[in-house]
Enzyme design. Sequence first.
Site, mmCIF file in Angstrom:
data_model
loop_
_atom_site.group_PDB
_atom_site.id
_atom_site.type_symbol
_atom_site.label_atom_id
_atom_site.label_comp_id
_atom_site.label_asym_id
_atom_site.label_seq_id
_atom_site.Cartn_x
_atom_site.Cartn_y
_atom_site.Cartn_z
ATOM 1 N N GLY A 186 -1.697 4.826 -3.713
ATOM 2 C CA GLY A 186 -1.208 5.407 -2.092
ATOM 3 C C GLY A 186 -2.136 4.647 -1.409
ATOM 4 O O GLY A 186 -3.126 3.646 -1.587
ATOM 5 N N CYS A 187 -2.099 4.513 -0.056
ATOM 6 C CA CYS A 187 -2.727 3.727 0.824
ATOM 7 C C CYS A 187 -4.261 4.178 0.997
ATOM 8 O O CYS A 187 -5.148 3.410 1.039
ATOM 9 C CB CYS A 187 -2.135 4.101 2.067
ATOM 10 S SG CYS A 187 -2.572 2.747 3.376
#
Lengths: 160, 414
Positions: A54-55
Amino acid sequence: MKNQRTIEEIEKEIAEEFSLFDSWDDKYEYIIDLGKKLPPLEDQHKIDENRVRGCQSTVWLVAGYRDGKVFYKAESDAVIVKGLISMLIRVLSGQSPDNIIQAKLNFIQQIGMTTHLAQTRSNGLLAMVKQMKNFALAYKIKNSISLNDYEYRSAETKNN
Amino acid sequence: MIESAAIQKSLDVYGIRQQFPILTREVKGKPLVYFDNAATSQKPQAVIDALINYYTTYNANIHRGIHTLAEEATTAFEATRDAVQQFIHAASREEIIFTRGTTEGINLVAYTWGRQNIKAGDEIIISTMEHHSNIVPWQILCEEKGAVLKIIPITDEGELLIDEYKKLLSPKTKLVSVVHVSNALGTINPVKQIIDAAHEAGAVVLIDGAQSTVHLDINVQQMDCDFFVFSAHKLYGPTGVGVLYGKEHLLETMPVFHGGGEMIKEVTFEKTIYNDLPYKYEGGTPNIADVIAFKAALGFINQTGKENIQKHEEELLLYATKQFQQIPGLKIIGTAKEKISVISFIIDNFHPQDIGILLDNSGIAVRTGHHCTQPLMNRFGITGTVRASFAVYNTKEEIDELIAGVQKTIKMLS
């Protein structure tokens, strides 16, 4: 037995639990609590190939297969994500591959947590749901070839 | 209370707030506190009106139309170019190229000037605190050409090590591309010094003004940069518009970027004669509506007065910094002496994302994560921060809300 209940039944149960909360603060306090109680993933599984990217927050996810059912273990470095993971595991772990693949996971919307599934790259949750379904799909395909797979798997079942 | 009175002397923040309709909305049942201005600022009514007015009364394609609507649209579009020229004090309007944003501006230079001028063994200097958009285009270019990327190191406070920068300069240096103001730290870099040193070494300089243009006075001629890029949407303007300023002699000799309509004078199947500046780099139908509306944003800034804006934001920064320093376990990342109104912070044992989610739950919009500056985060040994960035319409009361929100968040996560 907990595992014998359907995905929908467990989702309904979670939605009912959340309906007791009056405020967003209460909801988040509950999720944080769930996150803190999520059993830590063994260090051996916290490796790059088990990462769901995920970021911002990192999620590690592994799956195993036993008696026609898929079992998951996961962890994250962010506690709210951990709480959300805890609920996903409660809903999907111990279910059959077919049921996992078809699960609509409406409870996320019912408890008002859809923002965490939005395409904002803000966390790995959407990717995690996808990965959980990928595992189920992989085991479904594998099921026709091999028997039980007690080992928690990672890389080779990804992205099949 | 004394501080808030002082702010109002120079700037009527409550009057300004009334110009921004979005600021009246609620989030999670609480009044919106918008502190994600470094990502994008909110838009004043004048900008929204300009967009509506364009589409309602004179929507037309520009430059070649002979009819009234086309003429009106062209005049309005070109008026923004004049306004931008004045805003950054460029020598001529031909030096103002409209792009989609800062990222496109940097890529334009990399793909045109870069491909023409960078050769194997040449060196390009950037800094540790660059946004990914001022790293990746140069990496691509270096890979293609066999050139080398050099990185200016920074201090623990988040300031460039200028002596180290000067050591990196050599006859091999062809380009220095540095951010004016760090989006993640708020640091204002000494660009004049950087530019002068680069020119002495014979290098061309690009300044990434994405974060600086809304806060600081920009005079590209005094600065003497060769290229300057920024985005309208961080200056109270619309998204999808950016500006590339380039010195005329460079823009004249650089090859074209996007081939197509608008950027040509004459096309035959054998040869195309390109258009003059600035149209040479504006192939295709541009973002007419948003360029036109951008002028209203510049008008808002000019009317409010950059000096007033700076003073207001400085007071907000000072007020917030003081309060933040009193929160146990909270560490501000980026403590440069020269800073714009950005506070990046981490709190011991808590993930920035958790803090961001819980602040949103209090109606407070901040940014969390690596801010598209992963190498910078690595420099500090962290994966991300929480960033609160202040704009002209923010108030001291909102900062109080933020501080209370952070304290509540700590309590909830503990």
